[in-house]
Scaffold this active site. Structure first.
Site, PDB file in Angstrom:
ATOM      1  N   ASP A 148     -13.406   2.299  58.446  1.00 50.35           N
ATOM      2  CA  ASP A 148     -12.420   1.634  57.601  1.00 50.35           C
ATOM      3  C   ASP A 148     -13.091   0.568  56.734  1.00 50.35           C
ATOM      4  OD1 ASP A 148     -12.875   0.231  60.076  1.00 50.35           O
ATOM      5  OD2 ASP A 148     -11.263  -1.139  59.537  1.00 50.35           O
ATOM      6  N   GLU A 149     -12.428   0.236  55.630  1.00 49.34           N
ATOM      7  CA  GLU A 149     -12.834  -0.878  54.781  1.00 49.34           C
ATOM      8  C   GLU A 149     -14.344  -0.880  54.512  1.00 49.34           C
ATOM      9  OE1 GLU A 149     -11.051  -4.142  56.972  1.00 49.34           O
ATOM     10  OE2 GLU A 149      -9.177  -3.925  55.867  1.00 49.34           O
ATOM     11  N   VAL A 150     -14.807   0.224  53.952  1.00 51.19           N
ATOM     12  CA  VAL A 150     -16.235   0.364  53.647  1.00 51.19           C
ATOM     13  C   VAL A 150     -16.482  -0.322  52.293  1.00 51.19           C
ATOM     14  CG1 VAL A 150     -18.186   1.950  53.488  1.00 51.19           C
ATOM     15  CG2 VAL A 150     -16.202   2.553  54.897  1.00 51.19           C
TER      16      VAL A 150
END
Length: 486
Positions: A148-150
Site C-alpha cells: 500500500d501507499e507506494v
C-alpha cells in the site's frame, strides 16, 4: 444474535510498529477478542519480528524472540484465532530502508519509504524477510505482503529511465513487483495465498490489471476507514476486481488509528459508522462475496510518526464494531453484550468512557489515558492562561524579570502545587499500568508525548515562583546619626 454476519472471517489487526504489547498482555486479551466475535488476527510485525542473519539489524530493541512468536501463535490457537502475518514488501519500508546497509535500495535516495523495484537485490531482500516469517508461521494459509501507499514510485533514476521506454508506466511497474513478490511466496509455500492492500490497484485500467497475472496470484484487501464510506463506489470497485479475475476479495475497516496521528482515545461513533457502511457494501452483493474483514488498529501512521491510540484504549471501540458486525447493527442486544463482556455499566457512544472504564485487560489504562487526554493539558492551560492571579501578576514579562507582588505567591503557589501533586499521582499510577502491558520504550514515548510537556510547564511555573518568593534582602540604607533629633 440476530441473523448471520456476511463476514465469515473477522480479523483483528495488531500493528506492532508502535507500542507492541508484551506477550503476557496478549495472553489476557486474546480470549476477549474471541468472546467479542473475532476469529483471526492480522499481525503486522514490522521491526518486532526476530529476523536473523543479515536481517538481524531490523530488530527493534525489544523485538519478540522466536519462542515468543511461537507462544503468540499458541495463544492464538487456544482462542481459535487464525493468524495471518503481514510483511511490507514495497511501500512503508522505513523500518528496513532507514538502515545504511539497505539505503541503496530506496526508490528515491532521501526517502526510506519505498523500495526500488528495479534492483535484483530488492526482491532478494523482501524474499529473505518473507522466508523467515513463513518459517515461524508453518500453519499460515495467507500472508499479507502490504504493497500500500507506494509513494514516489517512478521518481527514482532507474524508474525514470525505464518509464521513457514505450508501453511502460508506473502501473505496470507496480504490478510487476507485486507479481514477483507473490510468485516468491507461492514458490516457497504453494499453500499460502498472498494478500495485498488494494489502493495501488484501484485506478489501474481493467485490461492492464487483467493481463498482468496478478489477479491469479493475490487477493486484494479493499480498505476504507471513513464514516461516510461510499458504498456504491465500493460495490463498483468490487465488480471491477472480479471482472479482472480476482477470485476472492477482503474488506478492511478500522477500530482505531484512523482519525488522527496523535489520537489518544478512539471516537467510537465514527468507527461504528464505518462498519455500518461496510455491512451495506457486503449486503449489496451475494453472500460470501467478501472472504472476510480486517478490523485495522493502526498504532502509528508510519514508522516515524507519533503513537496513536494504545490497544487497551481501543478495546471498547473494537468490541462495539465486532458486535455490530455480528448483529447486523449496533442495537440494544449488541450494546448489552459489549457492556457485559467489558464490565462497563454504560458504553457512551458520544464520549470516551469516563467512569468505571470496565474490567477487561487494560481497562485501567483506558481510564487513566482518558483522564490525561481530556483533562491534563486543559487543567494546566486553565491555571497558566486563565487564572487571574497568574495572568495579572505573574505573566511571562514578570517571570523573565523575576517580579511579583509577594502576596500573589500565596494565591498562585498552592494551586500550582495542588495541581502538580494531583497529576503526579495519576501519572505514577498510569506508568505502572503501562509497564505491565508494554515495553519501556513505548511507556517512555507515550508519557513524553502526552504527559511531560504539561507537567514541565507546571514545574517551570513553580520554579519561577520559588526564585521570586525569597528575594535577597535589600542592602542596608545609610542610617541616621543616633544622636540626631527625629
Amino acid at each position: 444474535m440476530s441473523g448471520s454476519t456476511p463476514f465469515k472471517m473477522r480479523l483483528v489487526h495488531l500493528d506492532l510498529k508502535g507500542a507492541p504489547p508484551k506477550v503476557s498482555y496478549l495472553s489476557e486479551i486474546f480470549p476477549l477478542f474471541r468472546a467479542l466475535g473475532a476469529n483471526g488476527l492480522l499481525i503486522e510485525y514490522e521491526d518486532m519480528f526476530p529476523y536473523e542473519g543479515p536481517l538481524r539489524l531490523l530488530r527493534a530493541k525489544y523485538a519478540y524472540s522466536p519462542s515468543e512468536i511461537k507462544e503468540i501463535l499458541h495463544l492464538a490457537g487456544l482462542n481459535e484465532l487464525e493468524v495471518i502475518p503481514l510483511v511490507q514488501t514495497f511501500g512503508h519500508m522505513e523500518f528496513v530502508l532507514k538502515h545504511a546497509a539497505f539505503a541503496h535500495l530506496r526508490e528515491v535516495g532521501p526517502f526510506p519509504c519505498t523500495l526500488n523495484p528495479h534492483e535484483a537485490e530488492s526482491l532478494a531482500l523482501v524474499g529473505a524477510m518473507i522466508d523467515q516469517v513463513l518459517e515461524l508461521h508453518p500453519g499460515a494459509r495467507w500472508l499479507h505482503v502490504g504493497c500500500d501507499e507506494v509513494y514516489y514510485l517512478g521518481e527514482g533514476e532507474a524508474s525514470r529511465r525505464w518509464l521513457q521506454q514505450e508501453q511502460n508506466s508506473t502501473g505496470k511497474l507496480c504490478l510487476s513487483h507485486m507479481r514477483a513478490v507473490a510468485s516468491h511466496v507461492q514458490t516457497r509455500r504453494p499453500s499460502v495465498t498472498p494478500l495485498v492492500w488494494d489502493d495501488m490497484l484501484r485506478d489501474l485500467p481493467e485490461d492492464q490489471l487483467a493481463a498482468s497475472g496478478v489477479p491469479q496470484l493475490v487477493e486484494p484487501v479493499l480498505w476504507d476507514y471513513a464514516a461516510d464510506l461510499d458504498v456504491h463506489g465500493k460495490v463498483l470497485l468490487m465488480q471491477k476486481y472480479w471482472r479482472c479475475g480476482f477470485p476472492r476479495l477482503w474488506a478492511a475497516s478500522a477500530f482505531k488509528g484512523a482519525t488522527g496521528p496523535s489520537q489518544a482515545v478512539p471516537p467510537i461513533k465514527h468507527h461504528l459508522k464505518n462498519h455500518v457502511q461496510w455491512l451495506q457494501v457486503a449486503g449489496s452483493r451475494p453472500t460470501d462475496s467478501l472472504q472476510g474483514i480486517i478490523l485495522t488498529g493502526w498504532q502509528r501512521y508510519d514508522h516515524f510518526s507519533v503513537l496513536c491510540e494504545l490497544l487497551p484504549a481501543g478495546v471498547p471501540s473494537l468490541a462495539a464494531c465486532l458486535q455490530l458486525l455480528l448483529h447486523g447493527g449496533f442495537d440494544g442486544d449488541a450494546k448489552a453484550k459489549v457492556e457485559n463482556l467489558l464490565g462497563i455499566s454504560n458504553l457512551e457512544m458520544m464520549d470516551p468512557v469516563r467512569e468505571g472504564a470496565g474490567s477487561f485487560p487494560g481497562s485501567n489504562i483506558l481510564a487513566l489515558v482518558t483522564q490525561v487526554s481530556l483533562h491534563l493539558r486543559s487543567s494546566v492551560d486553565a491555571l497558566l492562561e486563565g487564572n487571574t492571579y497568574v495572568i495579572g501578576w505573574f505573566s511571562p514579562y514578570h517571570r523573565r524579570r523575576k517580579l511579583i507582588h509577594p502576596v500573589m505567591v500565596q494565591h498562585i503557589q498552592p494551586a500550582a502545587l495542588s495541581l502538580l501533586a494531583q497529576w503526579s499521582t495519576l501519572v505514577q499510577e498510569l506508568e505502572v499500568a503501562l509497564q505491565l502491558a508494554f515495553y519501556p520504550d513505548a511507556v517512555e514515548e507515550w508519557l513524553e508525548e502526552n504527559v511531560h510537556p504539561s507537567l514541565r510547564r507546571l514545574q517551570a511555573l513553580l520554579q519561577d515562583l520559588s526564585e521570586v518568593a525569597t528575594p535577597p534582602s535589600p542592602p542596608t540604607s545609610p542610617g541616621r546619626d543616633a544622636a540626631q533629633d527625629p
